[in-house]
Design an enzyme around this catalytic site. Structure first.
Site, PDB file in Angstrom:
ATOM      1  N   GLN A  27      35.923  31.788  39.802  1.00 39.02           N
ATOM      2  CA  GLN A  27      34.870  32.790  39.913  1.00 39.02           C
ATOM      3  C   GLN A  27      35.016  33.891  38.873  1.00 39.02           C
ATOM      4  O   GLN A  27      34.025  34.432  38.392  1.00 39.02           O
ATOM      5  CB  GLN A  27      34.868  33.394  41.323  1.00 39.02           C
ATOM      6  CG  GLN A  27      33.691  34.291  41.619  1.00 39.02           C
ATOM      7  CD  GLN A  27      32.362  33.568  41.475  1.00 39.02           C
ATOM      8  OE1 GLN A  27      32.293  32.353  41.640  1.00 39.02           O
ATOM      9  NE2 GLN A  27      31.312  34.305  41.149  1.00 39.02           N
ATOM     10  N   GLU A  28      36.236  34.230  38.537  1.00 40.70           N
ATOM     11  CA  GLU A  28      36.468  35.308  37.570  1.00 40.70           C
ATOM     12  C   GLU A  28      36.034  34.925  36.160  1.00 40.70           C
ATOM     13  O   GLU A  28      35.376  35.709  35.477  1.00 40.70           O
ATOM     14  CB  GLU A  28      37.956  35.685  37.547  1.00 40.70           C
ATOM     15  CG  GLU A  28      38.415  36.520  38.734  1.00 40.70           C
ATOM     16  CD  GLU A  28      37.884  37.955  38.678  1.00 40.70           C
ATOM     17  OE1 GLU A  28      37.390  38.370  37.612  1.00 40.70           O
ATOM     18  OE2 GLU A  28      37.966  38.634  39.707  1.00 40.70           O
TER      19      GLU A  28
END
Length: 642
Positions: free
Chosen positions: A493-494
């Site tokens: 997600q980052e």
């Protein structure tokens, strides 16, 4: 002005002996930026025959778009038909045609444009065409809704709105409605710009508005509430006061209540309910109840009404709020899931199960939760499809894919992503998975994920949930006693595994570490800090996993809280808890920041899929979410974590 154009000789393939493609592309972009068109002509001729030849040509034509005759623009559009750069040049041309009022050409080219945004400058030129054509129906259908916007729109929209007001399709009440929208969006400067649209503003003036924005309680002193302008300012003052101090809003409303009509008092309570819900205050539902009925709220208000109801455990209010939403909002996965839960709580198991079954086939946070309500968990083998060699070669042969790969090799990530995304439009599931595999083989992990997660029926979860750099990540996760699946879920997600990713606020690397955080972690670990090395995969994961473990321990080893903290900070993650234990899914749903709310849901969902893929770790999303302890219960004191 003399026009400078490259020769458009088809089949010409110039040599790249004088400079590499990277040097030429960098030089061309700089020449376009600085207006050195003669140099751009030279580079354009040199890059002829390469997959990227259209880029210098586009920059050259775009810089002169207002002077170009139709045939020269059409030569580019025909030569590169179907490409993202042809669409961009057509958009540039349409803007130029709109500015110059060349409506016959504009009307011909508009249907050929693939991408434009509602409320954009380009859209407003299309609406100017509707004005020129006296197309009252289109103005009513498309232009009138644009007026009800809390922010300013491009200057090209102004003549359209002038026409709507002069024709009676917009009136003074509509002008006041937009003023209210601007003030409720905390945009007083824009509200002041709307003054010329108001007939008889009656006490609504820019000086008073500025005073209220600075000090609401003081700014209303001496304010006349006999006219609409004064009453709108009073409502703004109440809402503005509540933004900084929730108790100050009701206090100011009580002070002004006797001078406000009932409709305005109800609207003020609606505003206060919304602010209380956003601040996760237990009084939100009570304040909403004093306001306008759910049927008169907008969907943003209703969504926060439902979130407040979830935190209060009031399932009937959850049902009422969702049922009152507009159809499009009500169809969103979140509200379909929570409506099913409300049916479940009301003992209507059949209605609930029907909705859970619909959601269970969708691969997201609510799909996983719905599966568990039906007694199953994620299945990474469902609908699995592997493309064959012919399908892979067909994907590689797509011109936009070739351009995207070439741009990616030059580290032109923005342009590469744009080309890749353009190439994925309209592809079948088989073609998307073939493209995803092509990207994976090129170590272009974020585009592999982008393509793989766009499929509808056929899937390859090994491409959706790639696990590159596993030797490094697994080692540091093990050293920190972290759940590897959760760690991977967070990294995905980052950064989508882009090791050189850098956010708009300066976060770096796979785990998107802020410089201050990286420096703090290095000091805690007793290692030297080198800003340059933070993007190195090993260093980034080492520092990131240490920080993640520290945050996890500081928040009672609750992964949901730690995930929220990684995105928004530990202080906020603590503050968002309730005064009673809270279901983890409800905590996630009610996070005030939309970015963090989405982030937590996706990280926790990712973790489930990675646990399935790795064959270890918790595969129940509900158990991963757990129960969030009440504020103040058995928690370590806050530390100096950045």
């Amino acid at each position: 002005m003399k026009r400078l154009l490259p020769s458009l000789l088809f089949g010409l393939c110039a040599t790249l002996a004088q400079a590499s493609l990277l040097d030429d592309m960098n030089a061309a972009r700089e020449a376009a930026r600085t207006g050195r068109l003669e140099q751009l002509v030279e580079i354009s001729n040199r890059t002829d025959g390469t997959p990227l030849e259209m880029y210098p040509r586009y920059w050259l034509l775009s810089a002169q778009i207002d002077q170009l005759p139709e045939n020269e623009v059409m030569a580019f559009l025909d030569r590169y038909a179907g490409s993202v750069m042809a669409d961009r040049l057509r958009a540039d041309w349409l803007k130029s045609l709109g500015k110059r009022g060349q409506w016959p050409l504009f009307e011909r080219e508009w249907p050929r444009l693939s991408q434009w945004e509602t409320g954009s400058e380009l859209h407003c030129y299309r609406l100017q065409l509707a004005v020129a054509q006296r197309d009252r129906a289109m103005l009513q259908r498309e232009a009138r809704p644009l007026w009800f916007n809390a922010k300013g729109l491009p200057e090209a929209c102004a003549p359209v709105f002038d026409t709507l007001f002069s024709s009676g399709q917009l009136n003074s009440d509509d002008a006041w409605a937009r003023v209210r929208l601007a003030l409720e969006a905390n945009n007083p400067d824009f509200a002041a710009q709307l003054l010329p649209r108001l007939n008889n503003p009656a006490g609504f003036d820019a000086k008073r508005l500025k005073a209220i924005a600075a000090k609401p309680e003081k700014g209303v002193n001496g304010l006349s509430l006999t006219g609409r302008g004064g009453r709108e300012l009073a409502l703004f003052a109440i809402e503005r006061a509540a933004r900084s101090d929730l108790d100050a809003g009701p206090a100011l409303l009580e002070k002004l209540a006797t001078k406000l009509p009932e409709a305005d008092r109800k609207h003020a309570w609606r505003q206060l309910g919304y602010q209380a819900a956003r601040k996760l205050d237990d009084r939100a539902l009570g304040w909403f109840a004093k306001g306008e009925p759910l049927s008169e709220l907008d969907d943003d208000d209703r969504e926060w009404y439902v979130r407040a109801a979830l935190r209060a455990g009031d399932w009937q209010a959850v049902a009422n709020g969702i049922d009152a939403m507009g159809e499009d909002t009500r169809k969103q996965a979140a509200w379909r899931y929570w409506r099913a839960r409300a049916w479940q709580q009301a003992g209507q198991a059949l209605e609930a199960s029907k909705r859970f079954v619909e959601l269970a086939g969708e691969h997201h946070f609510y799909g996983l939760l719905s599966r568990e309500e039906l007694g199953s968990v994620a299945d990474v083998t469902a609908g699995r499809y592997k493309p064959n060699n012919d399908e892979l070669q067909a994907a590689r042969n797509l011109p936009a894919v070739q351009r995207a790969l070439a741009l990616n090799n030059l580290n032109w990530r923005i342009e590469a992503n744009r080309e890749w995304n353009w190439a994925m439009r309209g592809l079948s599931d088989q073609q998307l998975l073939a493209a995803a595999e092509v990207a994976r083989q090129a170590n272009w992990y974020d585009r592999a994920i982008y393509s793989a997660e766009r499929t509808r029926e056929l899937h390859d979860f090994s491409l959706r949930f790639l696990a590159p750099y596993r030797d490094v990540t697994q080692s540091y996760a093990r050293d920190m006693a972290l759940d590897e699946a959760w760690t991977y879920g967070l990294i995905r997600q980052e950064s989508r595994f882009v090791s050189v990713a850098r956010s708009g606020v300066g976060a770096q690397g796979l785990m998107q570490l802020m410089p201050a955080t990286a420096r703090w972690v290095a000091k805690k670990m007793g290692v030297s800090y080198n800003p340059v090395s933070v993007n190195e995969i090993g260093t980034n994961v080492q520092l990131g996993t240490y920080y993640l473990k520290h945050v996890l321990e500081s928040l009672g080893n609750q992964p949901v809280l730690a995930t929220a903290a990684y995105n928004a900070g530990p202080g906020r993650a603590r503050a968002w808890r309730a005064n009673r234990p809270l279901e983890g899914a409800v905590y996630a749903e009610s996070i005030p920041f939309s970015e963090t709310r989405d982030y937590v849901k996706k990280v926790m969902t990712n973790a489930v899929y990675y646990a399935q893929a790795f064959g270890k770790g918790e595969t129940s999303l509900k158990r991963r979410l757990g129960v969030i302890a009440a504020k103040g219960s058995n928690e370590p004191p806050p530390d100096d974590t950045p």
